[in-house]
Each structure stands twice: as structure tokens, then as C-alpha cells.
Design a protein around this motif. Structure first.
Motif, PDB file in Angstrom:
ATOM      1  N   SER A  11      78.051  51.080  93.595  1.00 41.36           N
ATOM      2  CA  SER A  11      77.789  51.118  95.038  1.00 41.36           C
ATOM      3  C   SER A  11      76.321  51.357  95.333  1.00 41.36           C
ATOM      4  O   SER A  11      75.807  50.912  96.364  1.00 41.36           O
ATOM      5  N   LEU A  12      75.616  52.080  94.455  1.00 44.85           N
ATOM      6  CA  LEU A  12      74.175  52.289  94.632  1.00 44.85           C
ATOM      7  C   LEU A  12      73.386  51.140  94.022  1.00 44.85           C
ATOM      8  O   LEU A  12      72.525  50.550  94.684  1.00 44.85           O
ATOM      9  N   GLY A  15      75.611  47.693  95.692  1.00 41.20           N
ATOM     10  CA  GLY A  15      76.051  47.702  97.085  1.00 41.20           C
ATOM     11  C   GLY A  15      75.005  48.105  98.095  1.00 41.20           C
ATOM     12  O   GLY A  15      75.124  47.775  99.284  1.00 41.20           O
ATOM     13  N   SER A  16      73.958  48.814  97.677  1.00 47.69           N
ATOM     14  CA  SER A  16      72.918  49.253  98.625  1.00 47.69           C
ATOM     15  C   SER A  16      72.256  48.065  99.311  1.00 47.69           C
ATOM     16  O   SER A  16      71.796  48.176 100.454  1.00 47.69           O
ATOM     17  N   ASN A  18      73.647  45.410 100.499  1.00 49.81           N
ATOM     18  CA  ASN A  18      74.432  45.002 101.669  1.00 49.81           C
ATOM     19  C   ASN A  18      74.073  45.837 102.893  1.00 49.81           C
ATOM     20  O   ASN A  18      73.985  45.316 104.014  1.00 49.81           O
ATOM     21  N   TYR A  31      72.032  56.311 104.882  1.00 53.84           N
ATOM     22  CA  TYR A  31      72.275  57.097 103.669  1.00 53.84           C
ATOM     23  C   TYR A  31      71.992  58.575 103.899  1.00 53.84           C
ATOM     24  O   TYR A  31      72.676  59.440 103.336  1.00 53.84           O
ATOM     25  N   TYR A  88      89.736  49.221  89.980  1.00 50.71           N
ATOM     26  CA  TYR A  88      88.512  48.514  90.382  1.00 50.71           C
ATOM     27  C   TYR A  88      87.446  48.579  89.295  1.00 50.71           C
ATOM     28  O   TYR A  88      86.848  47.565  88.918  1.00 50.71           O
ATOM     29  N   GLU A  89      87.200  49.786  88.774  1.00 50.74           N
ATOM     30  CA  GLU A  89      86.161  49.958  87.758  1.00 50.74           C
ATOM     31  C   GLU A  89      86.554  49.283  86.446  1.00 50.74           C
ATOM     32  O   GLU A  89      85.699  48.736  85.736  1.00 50.74           O
ATOM     33  N   ILE A 188      80.030  52.895 105.869  1.00 48.38           N
ATOM     34  CA  ILE A 188      80.127  52.240 104.569  1.00 48.38           C
ATOM     35  C   ILE A 188      79.603  53.150 103.460  1.00 48.38           C
ATOM     36  O   ILE A 188      80.247  53.327 102.423  1.00 48.38           O
ATOM     37  N   VAL A 189      78.442  53.780 103.691  1.00 48.37           N
ATOM     38  CA  VAL A 189      77.820  54.564 102.617  1.00 48.37           C
ATOM     39  C   VAL A 189      78.571  55.858 102.335  1.00 48.37           C
ATOM     40  O   VAL A 189      78.448  56.423 101.239  1.00 48.37           O
ATOM     41  N   SER A 192      80.317  55.806  99.227  1.00 45.51           N
ATOM     42  CA  SER A 192      79.495  55.819  98.018  1.00 45.51           C
ATOM     43  C   SER A 192      79.346  57.226  97.466  1.00 45.51           C
ATOM     44  O   SER A 192      79.165  57.423  96.262  1.00 45.51           O
ATOM     45  N   TYR A 228      69.872  58.878  96.038  1.00 43.91           N
ATOM     46  CA  TYR A 228      70.345  57.841  96.960  1.00 43.91           C
ATOM     47  C   TYR A 228      69.292  57.496  98.004  1.00 43.91           C
ATOM     48  O   TYR A 228      68.827  56.356  98.088  1.00 43.91           O
TER      49      TYR A 228
END
Length: 441
Positions: A11-12, A15-16, A18, A31, A88-89, A188-189, A192, A228
């Protein structure tokens, strides 16, 4: 390091981008706000945990503070969330390994990863901690290098670099798409950051639970800000936000490392991302198994799940949790068009927010039950009680409202509510069985 292992993932690293594409340089604010909300929740959890360390922490505190219904609901939701994360992972890790070693199909690599980390978790909690420490170290090292070189690059002190702070406002302003998108970015974040509570759960099994919990909850804010917020700030300062590549093609960290002139930046970052994926997989197995065992301890799950080996590892809970991960993983490969995998991922979407609300409400309730003397003796205390609790709950409601304004957000909200509704519908049956068990004892 366990805390960092729980929150630093794809995600970092991927995904960051996005968030940056949506909010521009103001993604840093998204963030920052998300990090502060998580920090408040961790501080509240820390107050309860330092006074009463417990495995399954916030579920146990919810039981004491709000009642059995709250413990049942938050415990099962949390376990369900991590089962989805495991799938997922495992899928993501399998795809990465298949790219390197295509002889074995992606699903084969996914199952192999699950088996590997089942064994790691079965050995002992110390082994889990050691593995997580080294996996997290790879991620942390990559980010530290990124931060140090990035600052030099931004200031024009790196070869072939020029002073680029103006990128924060030079391309249609700091918030080119408005403030509303920045707030949408918070929704969204916030996901994360989910995973910070793993450290509190792990500390309950350490030699000095109170000390470990205090350390984890009091240092999390600078970790979030540094890793982050700091990393995202450097990305939007080094690269104009509207020139950042599609993360599906080139992840933002890979792109920036290439600008630094690092040879093989693509290969290096792929390895780092893979490390991040398996680290979260390892943490997820630990979290899911401990929460499942805690549910069984309280009578909210079959008693067999509570059984632990001599080393303290809840073997049945670990295997049962991975069974869900195996099922979701296989469904994704066997029937990708069935929508089952997508439903699992979407319906777990709001769990982080639900958990934060339960933490805020529980800490408020437990503090109100305390005598003045008990409050004075707290080793770790939440500030400005109860106003920050109210602020956190209001912020969660605001984030849910924002999510309802987009199609993808509405999908997460309604599927999460559906999963929660199923649990609520089962509660009367669990409550009756619980009453019979307690009456016979």
C-alpha cells in the motif's frame, strides 16, 4: 519492528501513487490526517493495554467495557479482515514469484508461501518475532535510504539533481483537485495504517508486556510521520505529481530510485515489495490466530480453537485461520470471475474503522469506570479525555460518509455492512450457547 512490519506493505510502495494522482501534493495531508487518527487509536489502546495486557487486546477490553456482544463482534470482524489479507498477500506474493520462476504457477507459489509461514508461526512466538524483525528490516532499510538520498536530491545536493521544492505548488497548486479529494484520500490511506495494533497483541506475550506496549504506542507517531508522510512528501517534491507513472507499470518508489541513478532499481524494489508482502503475510497469520484463539477463550468460537501447544502457539487457531486464507486463494485462481474473492476483500474494507470506533468507545467506558486513584496510577494516559475519543468516532463517521460518495467506496461500505449483519444475526445463537456454558460451570 513488528509494528512497522504490520503497516509497511504494498500500500505504501505501490498504492501511494493512486493517492498522489487523485490529490496531488496534498496527498501528504491525507497521510498526515490518517496517521494522526491511527495514533489516537493506538494511544487509547495503549492506555488499556498497559494497565491490563491481554492477547486479543481490544476484543478483551471491549468485553470488559461494553459487554460480550462488542467483544464477539469486533473479534470476529478483526479475524475476518486478516483472513482476507492472508489471501490477498498470498496471491500477490505468488504472482511476484511466478514472474521470477514461471515454471511453478502462481497458485503453487501462493500455497507454498502460506505453508512456509504456517511453519514459522508454529515453531514459537519468538520465531515469529525474529522473522518479522528481519523482514521489516529490509523494508525499513529501503525507506531509510530513500529518505536520506531523497532529501539530498530535493536540495540539489545529489549528482544530476536540482532544487525541486517548488514541485509542491508549481503544477496547478498544492491541492490541484480541491480539498474534498484530500479528505477522500484519508478514507483510503487509513487502511494502509491498519496493523499497528499487532505490536500490542505481541507485547502481551513478551517478558515485559507493560513496557513493550508503552514503547510501541508512544513511538508509533514518529514512525508514521517519518516512513509514510516523509516518503510521500519526498515523492511529490522530487517528481511533479502529474508526471508520476501509472503504479501498475512503474511503482513510485521504483521510479524515484531510478532517478537517483541506482542501478537495477526495478529489480531492487521488486525484491523490497516482495519482502513487504511476505512480512504482512507473516503478521497476518500471527494476528488472525491470536484473535481466533482469544474468541475461543471467551466462548465465541469452538473450544478446540483455544488449544495451545507447550510453546504457547494456538495451533488449531493458526491452522483454521490459514484454511480461510487457502480457500480464498484457491477460489481466486480457480474461479476468478466468481466474485467471491472480491467480495471477501471488499467486505473486510471497513473493519479498520469499526475497530477504531470500538477502541475509542471502550477506552471511554473503561476510564469512566475508574476511581480517581486508578486514573492517577495509569502508566499511559490518553490526553484530552473524552474529546479526542469523540473526535475519532466523528472522523470515522465522516470517512464512511465520504466513501459513500464514490462507487468503489459504496461497494466496500455495503459489503462490509452485509458481513457485519451476518455476524449480528448469529449473535443470539452464540449468546444462548454462552449462557448455557457459563451456567454449567
Amino acid at each position: 519492528m513488528i509494528t512497522l512490519g504490520g503497516i509497511i506493505g504494498a500500500s505504501l510502495f505501490v498504492g501511494s501513487a493512486n493517492i498522489i494522482h487523485a490529490a496531488g501534493p496534498a496527498a501528504v495531508i491525507s497521510y498526515l490526517i490518517g496517521g494522526l487518527l491511527v495514533f489516537f487509536a493506538m494511544r487509547m489502546l495503549g492506555e488499556m493495554a498497559s494497565a491490563r495486557p491481554a492477547i486479543g487486546s481490544f476484543m478483551e477490553y471491549a468485553r470488559v467495557g461494553l459487554g460480550d456482544w462488542a467483544a464477539y463482534l469486533v473479534g470476529w470482524l478483526y479475524w475476518y479482515f486478516w483472513v482476507g489479507v492472508l489471501a490477498y498477500e498470498a496471491v500477490l506474493g505468488g504472482n511476484l514469484l511466478n514472474g521470477w520462476f514461471p515454471v511453478i504457477p502462481s497458485w503453487g507459489w501462493s500455497i507454498a508461501l502460506l505453508v512456509l509461514f504456517i511453519i514459522t508461526n508454529l515453531i514459537s512466538v519468538r520465531t515469529f518475532g525474529e522473522v518479522e524483525f528481519w523482514l521489516a528490516s529490509v523494508k525499513v532499510s529501503a525507506i531509510v535510504v530513500f529518505l536520506v538520498v531523497g532529501v539530498l536530491f530535493v536540495l540539489g545536493l545529489w549528482p544530476d539533481a536540482s532544487f525541486s521544492v517548488s514541485n509542491l505548488w508549481a503544477h496547478d497548486g498544492f491541492a490541484p483537485n480541491g480539498v474534498g479529494v484530500v479528505l477522500t484520500g484519508v478514507a483510503i490511506v487509513i487502511f494502509s495504517y491498519f496493523g499497528t495494533e499487532i505490536a500490542v497483541m505481541a507485547a502481551a506475550e513478551s517478558e515485559d508486556p507493560a513496557g513493550g506496549i508503552k514503547q510501541a504506542t508512544t513511538t508509533i507517531i514518529w514512525r508514521i510521520l517519518l516512513f509514510y508522510v516523509g516518503a510521500v512528501l519526498l515523492i511529490v517534491t522530487i517528481v511533479p505529481w502529474n508526471q508520476l507513472p501509472d503504479p501498475a507499470v512503474i511503482p513510485p518508489f521504483t521510479h524515484v530510485f531510478a532517478l537517483f541513478g541506482v542501478p537495477g532499481a526495478d529489480t531492487i524494489m521488486t525484491i523490497v515489495i516482495f519482502t513487504a508482502v511476505v512480512s504482512v503475510l507473516n503478521s497476518g497469520l500471527y494476528s488472525a490466530s491470536r484473535m481466533f484463539a482469544a474468541l475461543a477463550d471467551q466462548g465465541f468460537a469452538p473450544r478446540i480453537v483455544a488449544k495451545r501447544a507447550r510453546n504457547g502457539v494456538p495451533v488449531a487457531a493458526l491452522i483454521a485461520s490459514t484454511a480461510g486464507g487457502f480457500a480464498a486463494t484457491i477460489v481466486n485462481f480457480v474461479a476468478p470471475g466468481s466474485g467471491i474473492f472480491d467480495f471477501i476483500m471488499n467486505s473486510a474494507g471497513l473493519v479498520a474503522l469499526f475497530v477504531y470506533v470500538f477502541i475509542a468507545a471502550t477506552q471511554m467506558r473503561l476510564r469512566m469506570k475508574m476511581t480517581p486513584e486508578e486514573q492517577a496510577n495509569l502508566k499511559l494516559k490518553m490526553w484530552f479525555f473524552p474529546w479526542i475519543n469523540i473526535l475519532l468516532i466523528a472522523a470515522v463517521l465522516g470517512i464512511i460518509a465520504i466513501m459513500l460518495s464514490s462507487e468503489s467506496g459504496r461497494t466496500q461500505v455495503w459489503t462490509s455492512l452485509l458481513a457485519t449483519g451476518v455476524l449480528i444475526a448469529c449473535w443470539p445463537l452464540v449468546r444462548r450457547r454462552l449462557a448455557k456454558t457459563r451456567a454449567s460451570n
